[in-house]
Design a protein around this motif. Structure first.
Motif, PDB file in Angstrom:
ATOM      1  N   LEU A  98       0.846  -1.192   0.000  1.00  0.00           N
ATOM      2  CA  LEU A  98       0.000   0.000   0.000  1.00  0.00           C
ATOM      3  C   LEU A  98       0.880   1.241   0.000  1.00  0.00           C
ATOM      4  CD1 LEU A  98      -1.226  -2.021   2.591  1.00  0.00           C
ATOM      5  CD2 LEU A  98      -3.189  -0.639   1.973  1.00  0.00           C
ATOM      6  N   LEU A  99       0.303   2.340  -0.483  1.00  0.00           N
ATOM      7  CA  LEU A  99       0.929   3.655  -0.353  1.00  0.00           C
ATOM      8  C   LEU A  99      -0.027   4.564   0.400  1.00  0.00           C
ATOM      9  CD1 LEU A  99       2.632   4.547  -3.775  1.00  0.00           C
ATOM     10  CD2 LEU A  99       3.718   3.805  -1.663  1.00  0.00           C
ATOM     11  N   GLU A 100       0.534   5.380   1.262  1.00  0.00           N
ATOM     12  CA  GLU A 100      -0.253   6.366   1.998  1.00  0.00           C
ATOM     13  C   GLU A 100       0.407   7.729   1.803  1.00  0.00           C
ATOM     14  OE1 GLU A 100      -1.563   7.397   6.613  1.00  0.00           O
ATOM     15  OE2 GLU A 100       0.023   5.956   6.196  1.00  0.00           O
ATOM     16  N   GLN A 101      -0.365   8.723   1.398  1.00  0.00           N
ATOM     17  CA  GLN A 101       0.173  10.076   1.291  1.00  0.00           C
ATOM     18  C   GLN A 101       0.335  10.653   2.698  1.00  0.00           C
ATOM     19  OE1 GLN A 101      -1.494  12.979  -1.652  1.00  0.00           O
ATOM     20  NE2 GLN A 101      -1.854  14.237   0.177  1.00  0.00           N
ATOM     21  N   VAL A 102       1.497  11.263   2.966  1.00  0.00           N
ATOM     22  CA  VAL A 102       1.742  11.829   4.293  1.00  0.00           C
ATOM     23  C   VAL A 102       1.907  13.345   4.261  1.00  0.00           C
ATOM     24  CG1 VAL A 102       2.728   9.714   5.243  1.00  0.00           C
ATOM     25  CG2 VAL A 102       4.229  11.350   4.084  1.00  0.00           C
ATOM     26  N   ALA A 103       2.137  13.906   3.069  1.00  0.00           N
ATOM     27  CA  ALA A 103       2.258  15.361   2.946  1.00  0.00           C
ATOM     28  C   ALA A 103       1.895  15.758   1.515  1.00  0.00           C
ATOM     29  CB  ALA A 103       3.667  15.827   3.285  1.00  0.00           C
ATOM     30  N   LEU A 152      16.356   3.113  -5.386  1.00  0.00           N
ATOM     31  CA  LEU A 152      16.056   3.779  -4.118  1.00  0.00           C
ATOM     32  C   LEU A 152      15.893   2.725  -3.030  1.00  0.00           C
ATOM     33  CD1 LEU A 152      15.311   6.354  -2.514  1.00  0.00           C
ATOM     34  CD2 LEU A 152      12.929   5.948  -3.186  1.00  0.00           C
ATOM     35  N   LEU A 153      16.791   2.762  -2.047  1.00  0.00           N
ATOM     36  CA  LEU A 153      16.709   1.852  -0.913  1.00  0.00           C
ATOM     37  C   LEU A 153      15.650   2.370   0.054  1.00  0.00           C
ATOM     38  CD1 LEU A 153      17.848  -0.625   0.616  1.00  0.00           C
ATOM     39  CD2 LEU A 153      19.499   0.938   1.687  1.00  0.00           C
ATOM     40  N   LEU A 154      14.600   1.588   0.253  1.00  0.00           N
ATOM     41  CA  LEU A 154      13.527   1.991   1.154  1.00  0.00           C
ATOM     42  C   LEU A 154      13.895   1.621   2.590  1.00  0.00           C
ATOM     43  CD1 LEU A 154      10.497   0.733  -0.978  1.00  0.00           C
ATOM     44  CD2 LEU A 154      11.345   3.082  -0.781  1.00  0.00           C
ATOM     45  N   SER A 155      13.760   2.574   3.475  1.00  0.00           N
ATOM     46  CA  SER A 155      14.063   2.345   4.890  1.00  0.00           C
ATOM     47  C   SER A 155      12.793   1.891   5.598  1.00  0.00           C
ATOM     48  CB  SER A 155      14.603   3.635   5.524  1.00  0.00           C
ATOM     49  OG  SER A 155      14.897   3.427   6.884  1.00  0.00           O
ATOM     50  N   LEU A 156      12.651   0.570   5.752  1.00  0.00           N
ATOM     51  CA  LEU A 156      11.432   0.007   6.330  1.00  0.00           C
ATOM     52  C   LEU A 156      11.664  -0.457   7.763  1.00  0.00           C
ATOM     53  CD1 LEU A 156      10.213  -2.211   3.341  1.00  0.00           C
ATOM     54  CD2 LEU A 156       9.624   0.162   3.834  1.00  0.00           C
ATOM     55  N   GLU A 157      10.672  -0.250   8.586  1.00  0.00           N
ATOM     56  CA  GLU A 157      10.713  -0.736   9.965  1.00  0.00           C
ATOM     57  C   GLU A 157       9.455  -1.536  10.247  1.00  0.00           C
ATOM     58  OE1 GLU A 157      11.236   2.431  12.708  1.00  0.00           O
ATOM     59  OE2 GLU A 157      13.258   2.955  11.989  1.00  0.00           O
ATOM     60  N   GLN A 158       9.608  -2.592  11.040  1.00  0.00           N
ATOM     61  CA  GLN A 158       8.438  -3.401  11.372  1.00  0.00           C
ATOM     62  C   GLN A 158       7.540  -2.615  12.319  1.00  0.00           C
ATOM     63  OE1 GLN A 158       9.273  -7.325  12.860  1.00  0.00           O
ATOM     64  NE2 GLN A 158       7.151  -7.983  12.710  1.00  0.00           N
ATOM     65  N   HIS A 168       4.394  15.384  -3.853  1.00  0.00           N
ATOM     66  CA  HIS A 168       3.808  14.896  -2.607  1.00  0.00           C
ATOM     67  C   HIS A 168       4.689  13.810  -1.989  1.00  0.00           C
ATOM     68  CE1 HIS A 168      -0.634  16.347  -3.227  1.00  0.00           C
ATOM     69  NE2 HIS A 168       0.263  17.300  -3.440  1.00  0.00           N
ATOM     70  N   GLN A 169       4.563  13.639  -0.681  1.00  0.00           N
ATOM     71  CA  GLN A 169       5.352  12.656   0.056  1.00  0.00           C
ATOM     72  C   GLN A 169       4.468  11.471   0.442  1.00  0.00           C
ATOM     73  OE1 GLN A 169       8.819  13.279   0.804  1.00  0.00           O
ATOM     74  NE2 GLN A 169       8.379  14.867  -0.717  1.00  0.00           N
ATOM     75  N   TYR A 170       5.076  10.294   0.462  1.00  0.00           N
ATOM     76  CA  TYR A 170       4.297   9.085   0.704  1.00  0.00           C
ATOM     77  C   TYR A 170       4.993   8.165   1.713  1.00  0.00           C
ATOM     78  CZ  TYR A 170       1.739  10.629  -3.400  1.00  0.00           C
ATOM     79  OH  TYR A 170       0.992  11.374  -4.273  1.00  0.00           O
ATOM     80  N   ARG A 171       4.233   7.179   2.133  1.00  0.00           N
ATOM     81  CA  ARG A 171       4.787   6.107   2.954  1.00  0.00           C
ATOM     82  C   ARG A 171       4.367   4.785   2.325  1.00  0.00           C
ATOM     83  NH1 ARG A 171       3.479   5.063   9.313  1.00  0.00           N
ATOM     84  NH2 ARG A 171       1.362   5.478   8.596  1.00  0.00           N
ATOM     85  N   VAL A 172       5.329   3.864   2.201  1.00  0.00           N
ATOM     86  CA  VAL A 172       5.029   2.545   1.660  1.00  0.00           C
ATOM     87  C   VAL A 172       4.783   1.590   2.827  1.00  0.00           C
ATOM     88  CG1 VAL A 172       7.481   1.892   1.514  1.00  0.00           C
ATOM     89  CG2 VAL A 172       5.789   0.699   0.117  1.00  0.00           C
ATOM     90  N   ALA A 198       6.856  -0.635   7.308  1.00  0.00           N
ATOM     91  CA  ALA A 198       6.479   0.640   6.703  1.00  0.00           C
ATOM     92  C   ALA A 198       7.677   1.585   6.710  1.00  0.00           C
ATOM     93  CB  ALA A 198       5.312   1.271   7.460  1.00  0.00           C
ATOM     94  N   GLY A 199       7.703   2.494   5.739  1.00  0.00           N
ATOM     95  CA  GLY A 199       8.787   3.465   5.675  1.00  0.00           C
ATOM     96  C   GLY A 199       8.487   4.550   4.667  1.00  0.00           C
ATOM     97  N   PRO A 200       9.229   5.657   4.710  1.00  0.00           N
ATOM     98  CA  PRO A 200       8.972   6.790   3.809  1.00  0.00           C
ATOM     99  C   PRO A 200       9.301   6.469   2.355  1.00  0.00           C
ATOM    100  CG  PRO A 200      11.002   7.133   5.059  1.00  0.00           C
ATOM    101  CD  PRO A 200      10.365   5.914   5.625  1.00  0.00           C
ATOM    102  N   PHE A 201       8.530   7.080   1.462  1.00  0.00           N
ATOM    103  CA  PHE A 201       8.786   6.976   0.023  1.00  0.00           C
ATOM    104  C   PHE A 201       8.619   8.355  -0.601  1.00  0.00           C
ATOM    105  CE2 PHE A 201       6.642   6.192  -4.235  1.00  0.00           C
ATOM    106  CZ  PHE A 201       7.851   6.112  -4.932  1.00  0.00           C
ATOM    107  N   ASP A 202       9.728   8.913  -1.069  1.00  0.00           N
ATOM    108  CA  ASP A 202       9.724  10.206  -1.744  1.00  0.00           C
ATOM    109  C   ASP A 202      10.004   9.949  -3.218  1.00  0.00           C
ATOM    110  OD1 ASP A 202       9.980  12.739  -2.709  1.00  0.00           O
ATOM    111  OD2 ASP A 202      11.744  13.284  -1.494  1.00  0.00           O
ATOM    112  N   PRO A 203       9.006  10.053  -4.095  1.00  0.00           N
ATOM    113  CA  PRO A 203       9.231   9.790  -5.516  1.00  0.00           C
ATOM    114  C   PRO A 203      10.389  10.598  -6.107  1.00  0.00           C
ATOM    115  CG  PRO A 203       6.888   9.971  -5.071  1.00  0.00           C
ATOM    116  CD  PRO A 203       7.594  10.365  -3.804  1.00  0.00           C
ATOM    117  N   ALA A 204      10.595  11.817  -5.601  1.00  0.00           N
ATOM    118  CA  ALA A 204      11.679  12.649  -6.129  1.00  0.00           C
ATOM    119  C   ALA A 204      13.049  12.042  -5.845  1.00  0.00           C
ATOM    120  CB  ALA A 204      11.597  14.059  -5.533  1.00  0.00           C
TER     121      ALA A 204
END
Length: 275
Positions: free
Chosen positions: A89-94, A153-159, A118-122, A181-187
């Motif tokens: 899933l993706l969630e918009q955070v900003a 892009l290395l995603l920084s995920l935490e349980q 926009h900023q997201y979280r995966v 879950a962790g941040p995802f910035d498309p830029a």
């Protein structure tokens, strides 16, 4: 039987003979107990502690066979009880916190709709369909998203707990579910494709590589594609008109109704295999 090439030849022969379908050709209990599998144990074990020795031998076989445990990607149409389901899933955070819309593209399949800048979280949920067997996945060691023309892009995920990771906590807990879950910035991908609005029917396709940690086995890679439709700020009204993914479609019918009612994201299915 897959995996037998990794164990002692006497063990392989012992198992093969016991698994013969034809009763007349299958080893009897007497013949099995007199096989080299048991006779290779030292005399002390045979006489004084044969039960413990046999248990140790069988445990060793199980350990050796589990070393060839693998995850094999399959289609949703082939999903069965016991398969590993990975929900993305993706969630918009900003600038605002809200779910990212996921639709079913006519050609590309499940597609996330994102907005430039926009900023997201995966969010990744892993569980085993049916809830009968334990989930062999112990963690996500590495997650890398690579887009066309961009840098990996290395995603920084935490349980995390599922209720904490999703915009709307579910009322039911998925079977054996673990969430990262962790941040995802498309830029951050430096991909021009993710920074440029797409025009129907075009999509931006990325590759998501997951390295999953499995119990008693070396980490296993699993790769899938993730599709994006990119919108700009002036097209926000069009996003509100989009219809969410249709879970009533035939390819989702093999999922249990309870599972289907809780899922909101893109699905990847993997089967636990040996050999």
């Amino acid at each position: 039987l897959r995996g037998l090439q990794n164990v002692d030849p006497n063990v392989a022969r012992f198992l093969t003979k016991l698994l013969v379908k034809e009763p007349a050709e299958r080893w009897s209990a007497h013949k099995a107990l007199n096989s080299l599998f048991f006779r290779q144990m030292d005399n002390t074990s045979n006489v004084a502690n044969s039960g413990v020795a046999v248990a140790a031998q069988l445990s060793n076989i199980r350990t050796q066979l589990e070393q060839v445990l693998k995850l094999q990607a399959i289609t949703l149409a082939d999903v069965q009880v016991g398969d590993i389901l990975i929900e993305i899933l993706l969630e918009q955070v900003a600038p605002k916190v809200r779910p990212c819309i996921l639709t079913e593209h006519d050609k590309a399949g499940p597609t996330f709709h994102i907005v430039v800048s926009h900023q997201y979280r995966v969010i990744i949920n892993l569980f085993r369909e049916g809830g009968i067997q334990a989930n062999p996945v112990k963690g996500i060691n590495r997650a890398v998203l690579t887009t066309e023309g961009g840098a990996p892009l290395l995603l920084s995920l935490e349980q995390t707990r599922r209720g904490d990771a999703t915009p709307t906590p579910t009322k039911k807990v998925l079977p054996n579910c673990m969430t990262w879950a962790g941040p995802f910035d498309p830029a951050a991908t430096r991909s021009a494709a993710l920074a440029t609005p797409t025009k129907w029917p075009d999509v931006c396709t990325a590759t998501l590589e997951l390295e999953l940690e499995l119990e008693s086995v070396t980490p296993q890679p699993l790769t899938t594609t993730v599709n994006f439709e990119v919108h700009d700020q002036s097209n926000m009204s069009a996003l509100k008109m989009l219809k969410a993914k249709n879970w009533a479609k035939e390819k989702y019918m093999n999922l249990k109704p309870g599972t289907r009612s809780m899922l909101k994201g893109m699905l990847v299915v993997a089967r636990v295999t040996r050999g």
